[in-house]
Write an enzyme that holds these catalytic residues in place. Structure first.
Site, short mmCIF file in Angstrom:
data_model
loop_
_atom_site.label_atom_id
_atom_site.label_comp_id
_atom_site.label_asym_id
_atom_site.label_seq_id
_atom_site.Cartn_x
_atom_site.Cartn_y
_atom_site.Cartn_z
CG ASN A 141 3.32 4.58 1.56
OD1 ASN A 141 4.16 4.13 0.78
ND2 ASN A 141 2.50 3.82 2.25
CB THR A 142 4.55 10.60 4.67
OG1 THR A 142 3.15 10.28 4.58
CG2 THR A 142 4.70 12.08 4.96
CG ASN B 68 4.40 1.38 9.50
OD1 ASN B 68 3.71 0.92 8.58
ND2 ASN B 68 4.12 2.52 10.09
CG ASN C 173 -0.41 0.76 2.39
OD1 ASN C 173 -0.51 1.99 2.49
ND2 ASN C 173 0.20 0.02 3.31
CG PHE D 18 -0.21 9.62 6.68
CD1 PHE D 18 -0.30 8.31 7.11
CD2 PHE D 18 0.88 10.39 7.13
CE1 PHE D 18 0.66 7.76 7.96
CE2 PHE D 18 1.84 9.84 7.98
CZ PHE D 18 1.73 8.53 8.38
CB SER E 7 3.87 5.74 7.06
OG SER E 7 2.89 5.18 7.87
CE LYS F 54 2.72 0.56 12.82
NZ LYS F 54 1.30 0.44 12.46
#
Ligand code: FMN
Length: 319
Positions: free
Chosen positions: A153-154, A222, A86, A90, A151, A191
Site C-alpha cells: 500500500n505504499t 506480508n 487492507n 502506513f 507492504s 519482511k
C-alpha cells in the site's frame, strides 16, 4: 484495540510450558506465538498483548514523520473467507511519539519481547534514510528490528525487494545497527511479500546471506495482492493486501522455499493465515522458528492465543 489500549482484558491463566520455549539470537521466547505488525501500529497495547499470552509483540510499521495513511474506508472484512483486505498505507504517529510510548514501557521493567517494524513515509525523498532513522531512534528499546519492504500500500515500496536496491538498503541498515552503542546489538529482519517470482526469491536469499548485508532473520510473509476466484465479490475488487485463510498455503510454501534457499542459516518468522495450533505447526515444519498472527486474532480475539498455544503444545508432545 480500545479494550487492549485501556488494559481491560484479563491476564491469561495459561502458563507457557517449557516445550513451547526457545532461544533465538540473544532472546528467550516463552512461547513462539507473536502478534504481527500492523495490529499495534502506535505501541498502545504492548503490555496487554503480552499479558494475554503473546510470546512477543511486534509494533508498527512506524514511519519517521507522522502521516495519516490512506483515506477511509481502507479495511474490509471478508468474513466468509476468514480474510481481510487492507490498504491502510502506513498511518503512523511517527518515530518520536511511538518511541516515547515504548520507552515508558521499558522504564517499568517490562519483561516481554518487543519487535520494532520500520516503514517509510509516503513522500520520503530517500527511503534508505527513513529506515536508518528508525534504527537510530529505537536502538535502545528494540529487541529486534524489521525492515518492512513488502507492504503493497505504499507506492514503490515493494521495489526495494529488488536485488540491487535491497543490497544497498540492507548494507546501510546493517551499518547503522552496528554503530549502535547497545549490547547486545538487536537482530535485523527483513519482511518479504508472498508475491515474488522465483528469481526474486533467489536474489533475496543471496542478499540476506551476503556478509556485507547479512540479515539475522526473515519474516515470511506480508499480505498478498492476489485475488482468488472464490473471494467475496463485494470486496474482491478492493485495492490492498489480502490476509487470513486465503494466504495460508502461499505463505507456508514461501517459508519452505526461503528456508531451503538460505540453507536453514537464517531464522524465519512465519506469518499468514494461522488460525489454529495445526496451522502454526505447519509453518514450523516448513522452517519457521516463530509464528505470528493478525487476521485470526481480529476474528476470534484473545482466547485464540491460548487455544493455539495449547494445541501446539499437544502437537509437539506427539512429535
Ligand atoms: N505488516 C507490516 O509489516 N506492517 C504493517 O503496518 C501492517 N499492517 C497491517 C494492517 C492490517 C489491517 C493487516 C490485516 C495486516 C497488516 N500487516 C502489516 C501484515 C501482517 O503483519 C501479516 O503479515 C499479514 O496480515 C499476514 O498474517 P495474517 O494472515 O495472520 O493476518
Amino acid at each position: 484495540m480500545l479494550a487492549i489500549k485501556h488494559k481491560l482484558l484479563p491476564k491469561s491463566a495459561y502458563i507457557d510450558p517449557p516445550q513451547l520455549g526457545s532461544q533465538l539470537w540473544h532472546l528467550k521466547f516463552s512461547n513462539p506465538l507473536g502478534i504481527a505488525a500492523g495490529f499495534d501500529k502506535q505501541a498502545e497495547g504492548i503490555e496487554t498483548l503480552h499479558a494475554i499470552g503473546f510470546g512477543f509483540v511486534e509494533i508498527g510499521s512506524i514511519t519517521p514523520e507522522p502521516q495519516p495513511g490512506n483515506d477511509k474506508p481502507r479495511v474490509f472484512r471478508l468474513e466468509n473467507n476468514k480474510a481481510i483486505i487492507n490498504r491502510f498505507g502506513f498511518n503512523s504517529d511517527g518515530h518520536q511519539a511511538v518511541y516515547e510510548r515504548v520507552k515508558n514501557i521499558h522504564s517499568k521493567n517490562f519483561e516481554g519481547i518487543i519487535g520494532i517494524n520500520l516503514g517509510k513515509n509516503k513522500d520520503s525523498p530517500d527511503p534508505v534514510d527513513d529506515y536508518i532513522k528508525g534504527i537510530e531512534k529505537f536502538g535502545d528499546v528494540a529487541h529486534y528490528f524489521v525492515i518492512n519492504v513488502s507492504s503493497p500500500n505504499t507506492l514503490n515500496l515493494r521495489k526495494l525487494q529488488g536485488k540491487d536496491q535491497l543490497k544497498h538498503l540492507l548494507k546501510a541498515v546493517v551499518n547503522a545497527r552496528n554503530q549502535l552503542s547497545v549490547e547486545p546489538l538487536p537482530p535485523l529482519l527483513v519482511k518479504i511479500a508472498p508475491d515474488i517470482s522465483q528469481s526474486e526469491r533467489k536474489d533475496i536469499a543471496e542478499v540476506v546471506l551476503d556478509s556485507n548485508c547479512k540479515m539475522d532473520g526473515l519474516i515470511v510473509s506480508n499480505t498478498t495482492v492476489d485475488r482468488y476466484e472464490y473471494l467475496d465479490p463485494k470486496y474482491k475488487g478492493e485495492a490492498g493486501g489480502l490476509s487470513g485463510e486465503p494466504l495460508k498455503d502461499k505463505s507456508t510454501e514461501l517459508i519452505s522455499e526461503m528456508y531451503k534457499l538460505t540453507k536453514g542459516k537464517i531464522p524465519i518468522i512465519g506469518v499468514g493465515g494461522v488460525f489454529s495450533g495445526k496451522d502454526a505447526y505447519e509453518k514450523i515444519k516448513a522452517g519457521a522458528s516463530l509464528v505470528q498472527i493478525y487476521t485470526s486474532f481480529v476474528y476470534h480475539g484473545p482466547p485464540l492465543v491460548t487455544r493455539i498455544k495449547a494445541e501446539l503444545e499437544e502437537l509437539l508432545q506427539k512429535d
